[in-house]
Design an enzyme around this catalytic site. Structure first.
Site, PDB file in Angstrom:
ATOM      1  N   GLY A  10      23.479  25.942  71.930  1.00 15.98           N
ATOM      2  CA  GLY A  10      23.179  24.614  71.364  1.00 15.98           C
ATOM      3  C   GLY A  10      21.713  24.470  71.018  1.00 15.98           C
ATOM      4  N   ASP A  14      20.346  18.196  69.439  1.00 21.19           N
ATOM      5  CA  ASP A  14      19.419  17.092  69.722  1.00 21.19           C
ATOM      6  C   ASP A  14      18.718  17.259  71.078  1.00 21.19           C
ATOM      7  OD1 ASP A  14      18.561  14.222  69.325  1.00 21.19           O
ATOM      8  OD2 ASP A  14      19.735  14.009  71.159  1.00 21.19           O
ATOM      9  N   ARG A  44      25.527  28.031  65.442  1.00 24.54           N
ATOM     10  CA  ARG A  44      26.523  28.562  64.502  1.00 24.54           C
ATOM     11  C   ARG A  44      25.901  28.992  63.176  1.00 24.54           C
ATOM     12  NH1 ARG A  44      30.696  23.839  64.309  1.00 24.54           N
ATOM     13  NH2 ARG A  44      28.706  22.812  64.660  1.00 24.54           N
ATOM     14  N   LYS A 150      25.788  17.137  81.349  1.00 28.93           N
ATOM     15  CA  LYS A 150      26.865  16.185  81.544  1.00 28.93           C
ATOM     16  C   LYS A 150      27.634  16.048  80.222  1.00 28.93           C
ATOM     17  CE  LYS A 150      25.101  11.693  80.252  1.00 28.93           C
ATOM     18  NZ  LYS A 150      24.675  10.359  80.575  1.00 28.93           N
ATOM     19  N   ASP A 179      21.736  16.487  86.395  1.00 28.96           N
ATOM     20  CA  ASP A 179      21.784  15.036  86.329  1.00 28.96           C
ATOM     21  C   ASP A 179      20.321  14.669  86.161  1.00 28.96           C
ATOM     22  OD1 ASP A 179      21.570  12.267  87.071  1.00 28.96           O
ATOM     23  OD2 ASP A 179      23.644  12.419  87.738  1.00 28.96           O
ATOM     24  N   HIS A 180      19.930  14.332  84.939  1.00 31.76           N
ATOM     25  CA  HIS A 180      18.482  14.265  84.693  1.00 31.76           C
ATOM     26  C   HIS A 180      17.803  13.141  85.478  1.00 31.76           C
ATOM     27  CE1 HIS A 180      19.808  11.464  81.519  1.00 31.76           C
ATOM     28  NE2 HIS A 180      18.621  10.900  81.673  1.00 31.76           N
ATOM     29  N   LYS A 184      13.722  12.886  87.673  1.00 22.19           N
ATOM     30  CA  LYS A 184      12.669  11.885  87.473  1.00 22.19           C
ATOM     31  C   LYS A 184      11.731  11.887  88.687  1.00 22.19           C
ATOM     32  CE  LYS A 184      15.518   8.920  84.545  1.00 22.19           C
ATOM     33  NZ  LYS A 184      14.821   8.676  83.288  1.00 22.19           N
ATOM     34  N   ASP A 237      29.723   7.325  81.640  1.00 20.04           N
ATOM     35  CA  ASP A 237      28.452   7.795  81.091  1.00 20.04           C
ATOM     36  C   ASP A 237      27.300   7.651  82.082  1.00 20.04           C
ATOM     37  OD1 ASP A 237      26.824   8.767  78.909  1.00 20.04           O
ATOM     38  OD2 ASP A 237      26.022   6.735  78.742  1.00 20.04           O
ATOM     39  N   HIS A 242      24.816   9.254  87.299  1.00 21.78           N
ATOM     40  CA  HIS A 242      23.438   8.856  87.599  1.00 21.78           C
ATOM     41  C   HIS A 242      23.354   7.790  88.697  1.00 21.78           C
ATOM     42  CE1 HIS A 242      22.760  11.127  84.050  1.00 21.78           C
ATOM     43  NE2 HIS A 242      23.103  10.189  83.197  1.00 21.78           N
TER      44      HIS A 242
END
Ligand code: NAD
Length: 489
Positions: A10, A14, A44, A150, A179-180, A184, A237, A242
């Site tokens: 990937g 983004d 790709r 995730k 799990d960002h 933190k 989400d 989180h």
């Protein structure tokens, strides 16, 4: 840290551009990335190494926390990047990738340590892991690790199926589930805050704490993620991952110097001790909401069902609040309130600990003229720790007033971003701030009755105006107290 190859699935996506390349660059500048290094980006489309490096460079200009980029350092950094075409479903592409990885290992004298980062849609997690195994990419003389983004499943059953399939190719200790929120800095500080401050350590229990409030409110709507979000909603989400991770980090108690295994075992204990919800009672403890038109930060905004890409009759929640209980001697009968939503009044992720009122009896003549002591831990966008105390105001004839003892962290460009912390830890093999399967499974288990109640219409959606603090039901959930800091926004 041992040198390794970083294989990025990937690489044109983004997340890679906004987070992963800036994180790798900042680690490199800070001398935390061992050299020489090899990053092989996969996508790709056909891309030359030069075009790929130009894309990486562009992402650094746009998203690196360091404003000034040193051109010599940049050139040296970019030389570590090469590109390969790979379609996730084509096994022959993995064979080519293995050849490429080996060539780079030989050329740069790298040990066979391989980090596979899956920054692709979740439908690709299983086939990629299986192909890494089948192609021989995973047969290394050094270590191999898998970083996975995730979402990890969309309910208990699918999460279990995904995990079973991943563990055919990677052992649990080789899987780093991002799990960002755990990356933190202020979340990583929570444990230190508790064990290094005897005052807080002593107070961190049901004898002194009245309730805990964990909020993650956003001002943005669904933006470009409509297709994904409408199938997911706030529960999947944000909440299952989180928010429950923030709860685990807040509630666990550990001595200084605990190992990653001890940290994860304590976190598991917290989520395992959550009082289970019964589907029929979900509506008493959980509130689902969806935003309607309103005004956010001085701008008129549309309601959720008028957003581009969203079904006009969508029943997806953009807000969720819940009351939870931890059945454990330290936390017994302390309500934990959690909420998260989009298009709210304020952008803020914070934890507020409300302390008990010790003089709450009929002999207390000051009763009712002061606010409770609060410990406010702001996680983002600002990082701060504030203790709200009551003191006598000499200008107001000695009436009580609230004052704030406050610590504010340094400027944001000096503070490493979540992805820097997490990638650095994964490269070192430190899994402390990654979600263990047990935590993920138990979180889904707790959330499952909410999913079922929503699907069966037992948890009706409540409307809330964009720019508000969420549906009225969210305030009602708190019973006697309030969501602290809402009124001051
Ligand atoms: P994206 O759609 O921007 O990028 C996806 C990448 O996958 C692209 O590089 C694309 O070329 C590649 N890809 C798609 N189909 C492929 C195929 N058949 N073979 C090979 N490659 C293929 O997605 P993103 O926003 O970068 O998200 C990546 C992952 O990170 C997702 O799991 C997402 O849920 C997660 N995530 C993203 C964000 C974010 O802010 N973007 C935040 C948290 C988690």
């Amino acid at each position: 840290m041992e040198a390794s190859t970083f294989v990025l699935f990937g690489a044109t996506g983004d997340l890679a551009k906004r987070k992963i390349y800036p994180a790798l660059y900042n680690l490199y500048v800070d001398g935390k990335f061992s050299t020489p290094f090899s990053v092989i980006g996969l996508g790709r489309r056909e891309l030359s190494n030069e075009t790929f490096r130009a894309q990486v460079l562009q992402s650094l200009h746009s998203f690196s926390r360091r404003a000034a980029l040193d051109s010599l350092q940049l050139q040296a950094f970019l030389q570590g990047f090469e590109y390969s075409v790979l379609d996730v479903g084509h096994p022959e592409d993995y064979t080519k990738l293995l050849k490429h990885v080996r060539e780079r290992e030989a050329l740069l004298g790298l040990p066979e340590n391989r980090m596979f980062y899956l920054s692709v849609g979740p439908e690709f997690f299983e086939p990629i892991a299986a192909n890494i195994q089948a192609s021989g990419l995973g047969d290394t003389l050094g270590w191999k690790r898998l970083i996975i983004e995730k979402p990890f499943g969309r309910d208990l059953k699918s999460a279990r199926a995904l995990n079973t399939s991943l563990t055919e190719a990677f052992k649990e200790e080789e899987i780093f589930r991002i799990d960002h929120y755990l990356g933190k800095p202020m979340v990583q500080n929570l444990e230190v805050l508790k064990y290094s401050n005897p005052v807080l350590r002593a107070l961190w229990q049901n004898r002194y704490i009245a309730n805990v409030q964990i909020t993650a409110s956003e001002t943005v709507g669904v933006e470009e993620r409509a297709g994904y979000y409408d199938k997911s909603g706030a529960l999947r989400d944000m909440f299952q991952n989180h928010m429950l991770q923030l709860l685990m980090m807040t509630a666990m108690q550990l001595p200084k110097g605990s190992t990653p295994e001890e940290v994860r075992s304590k976190k598991k204990h917290v989520v395992k001790s959550l009082r289970p919800l019964i589907k029929e009672d979900v509506a008493l403890n959980v509130v689902r909401g969806q935003y309607t038109p309103g005004e956010v930060e001085g701008r008129a905004v549309a309601g959720y069902t008028s957003e581009p890409g969203i079904d006009r009759s969508s029943q997806t929640e953009t807000f969720i609040a819940a009351r939870l209980w931890i059945d454990d001697p330290l936390w017994n009968e302390v309500p934990i309130y959690i909420r998260t939503g989009k298009r709210m009044k304020q952008k803020s992720t914070r934890i507020v600990i409300e302390f008990k009122e010790p003089f709450n009896d009929s002999h207390n003549k000051n009763k009712g003229d002061h606010t409770p002591n609060l410990l406010i831990i702001e996680i983002s966008p600002d990082e701060a720790i504030t203790l709200q105390l009551n003191t006598k105001d000499p200008q107001q004839h000695g009436e009580l007033t609230s004052v704030h003892a406050n610590y504010q962290s340094g400027s944001s460009s000096d503070v490493p971003e979540a992805y820097e912390n997490l990638i650095f830890d994964a490269l070192r093999g430190d899994a402390t701030f990654f979600a263990h399967w047990d935590e993920v499974e138990l979180s889904w288990q707790w959330v499952q009755p909410i999913l079922e109640a929503s699907e069966e219409g037992l948890l009706p959606l409540q409307a809330y105006r964009s720019g508000s603090h969420g549906p009225d039901g969210s305030a009602a959930l708190l019973g006697g107290t309030e969501w602290w800091l809402d009124s001051e926004d």
